[in-house]
Scaffold this motif. Structure first.
Motif, mmCIF file in Angstrom:
data_model
loop_
_atom_site.group_PDB
_atom_site.id
_atom_site.type_symbol
_atom_site.label_atom_id
_atom_site.label_comp_id
_atom_site.label_asym_id
_atom_site.label_seq_id
_atom_site.Cartn_x
_atom_site.Cartn_y
_atom_site.Cartn_z
ATOM 1 N N ARG A 292 0.803 -1.224 0.000
ATOM 2 C CA ARG A 292 0.000 0.000 0.000
ATOM 3 C C ARG A 292 0.841 1.282 0.000
ATOM 4 O O ARG A 292 0.474 2.298 -0.540
ATOM 5 N N GLU A 293 2.010 1.195 0.654
ATOM 6 C CA GLU A 293 2.864 2.377 0.789
ATOM 7 C C GLU A 293 3.839 2.541 -0.377
ATOM 8 O O GLU A 293 4.628 3.484 -0.385
ATOM 9 N N ALA A 294 3.802 1.601 -1.311
ATOM 10 C CA ALA A 294 4.772 1.658 -2.426
ATOM 11 C C ALA A 294 4.415 2.805 -3.378
ATOM 12 O O ALA A 294 3.317 3.367 -3.312
ATOM 13 N N ILE A 295 5.380 3.140 -4.240
ATOM 14 C CA ILE A 295 5.108 4.187 -5.238
ATOM 15 C C ILE A 295 5.429 3.662 -6.642
ATOM 16 O O ILE A 295 6.295 2.799 -6.807
ATOM 17 N N VAL A 296 4.709 4.210 -7.618
ATOM 18 C CA VAL A 296 4.979 3.889 -9.024
ATOM 19 C C VAL A 296 5.547 5.152 -9.670
ATOM 20 O O VAL A 296 4.929 6.220 -9.607
ATOM 21 N N MET A 297 6.731 5.016 -10.270
ATOM 22 C CA MET A 297 7.382 6.154 -10.925
ATOM 23 C C MET A 297 7.520 5.879 -12.424
ATOM 24 O O MET A 297 7.487 4.732 -12.867
ATOM 25 N N HIS A 298 7.707 6.938 -13.176
ATOM 26 C CA HIS A 298 7.938 6.822 -14.627
ATOM 27 C C HIS A 298 8.552 8.153 -15.059
ATOM 28 O O HIS A 298 8.037 9.210 -14.697
ATOM 29 N N PRO A 299 9.619 8.123 -15.866
ATOM 30 C CA PRO A 299 10.210 9.406 -16.281
ATOM 31 C C PRO A 299 9.347 10.136 -17.307
ATOM 32 O O PRO A 299 9.556 11.328 -17.537
#
Ligand code: ASP
Length: 339
Positions: free
Chosen positions: A273-280
């Protein structure tokens, strides 16, 4: 490297104190810019400074964020985005073009399709009587250091209440072989304790050997997998990248199976739940736009962080950080990141 920063060419040159300083500076500057008085004070910091934005390779975010970062600080900008409008069409060499830019400006921000050109420009500067700093805004397939710096800022800010980046598990997915953002980000990982990396890609797009060798040299554990669903539950951050189709010579990108290597409402819930999704960014089919609604989606904030980190880089290069901290002394530190 703490202390001065002149050229920004390759993330492997950065150390932890410098990264921490840049992140602190970024937070301060964005806090200061929120008030009219602060924004005016920032604009007055460097009215005499000029920047050249030399972007013969296409760019939306990096160009716009550098352009606006300069304007936040009152730095005037000139630009060449189409080499057809420069004397390169008359046969002027790359070195002579760069030297010419340096005659008129105080910093050159450059993006080229060729690897190594920013390093070559920096080496040229180091040989001439009036050198100006070179900032690599993306060089071929090899480096994109300012992207990696804003990625570090985003990671650090996201994990501020969970001990920072140290100890985190970071997944990188997509076209790892040809993606300069992931290569550059890997180059910064040696500055963080107990970080583990998980490379998620089909074999033809696996991370290059030189990056893996460098990680091994610094004893940074990494694993490689082509099973996204199994990897997701262990990740603190998932850094997604697009297929770098511009490097295809025979349609290689079409071999990517997005059913296996994309993030969408059906699998994003497998992340903690605390994770993050990143993308440049820019994105392709590897992130379903429906994921934008998920609280783990961090890429739009990551994009916004980019301009502020680039302001911090300029402040550091022009040795204005003390002046900035003086200005910010009366402004309370910035609160949590707005959504
Ligand atoms: N904008 C990033 C770059 O210039 C990422 C990408 O294009 O995939 O490398």
């Amino acid at each position: 490297m703490v202390g001065g920063l002149f050229h920004v060419i390759d993330t492997r040159e950065f150390d932890r104190p410098l990264l921490d300083q840049l992140c602190a500076l970024t937070t301060r500057v964005r806090g200061l810019a929120k008030t009219q008085e602060g924004a005016r004070a920032l604009q007055a910091l460097m009215p005499q400074a000029r920047a050249m934005l030399y972007f013969p390779q296409p760019s939306t975010r990096t160009f716009l964020s550098f352009n606006n970062a300069c304007h936040v600080l009152g730095i005037r900008t000139s630009e060449i985005r189409d080499p057809a409008t420069s004397s390169e069409v008359k046969g002027e060499s790359f070195d002579d073009s760069i030297r010419t830019f340096s005659s008129y400006v105080d910093v050159i921000v450059m993006r080229t399709p060729e690897a190594g050109y920013a390093a070559r420009a920096a080496a040229l500067m180091d040989r001439i009587p009036r050198p100006v700093p070179i900032i690599n805004a993306g060089s071929g397939k090899d480096q994109h250091p300012t992207q990696a710096l804003l990625d570090i800022y985003t990671l650090q800010r996201s994990f501020a209440l969970r001990g920072g980046i140290d100890g985190k598990v970071i997944g990188m997915m997509g076209d790892l072989r040809r993606g300069r953002t992931v290569r550059s980000l890997c180059g910064l990982m040696k500055n963080y304790r107990d970080v583990r990396l998980v490379f998620i890609a089909p074999e033809p797009f696996a991370m290059e050997a030189d990056v893996k060798e460098e990680l091994a040299r610094h004893r940074i554990p990494f694993t490689e997998t082509d099973r996204l669903a199994e990897a997701l539950p262990a990740l603190d951050a998932l850094y997604v990248t697009r297929m770098q189709t511009e490097w295809d010579t025979a349609g290689e990108s079409s071999a990517m199976d997005y059913r296996q290597f994309s993030i969408h409402p059906g699998n994003v819930g497998r992340l903690p739940r605390e994770a993050i999704v990143m993308h440049p960014l820019p994105r392709g089919p590897e992130i379903d736009p429906a994921v934008d609604e998920d609280p783990r989606a961090m890429y739009w904030r990551q994009e916004r962080n980019g301009m502020w980190m680039r302001v911090a880089i300029l402040l550091k290069i022009f040795r204005m950080e003390d002046r900035l901290f003086e200005l910010a002394a009366e402004t309370p530190p910035d609160g949590p990141d707005p959504a």
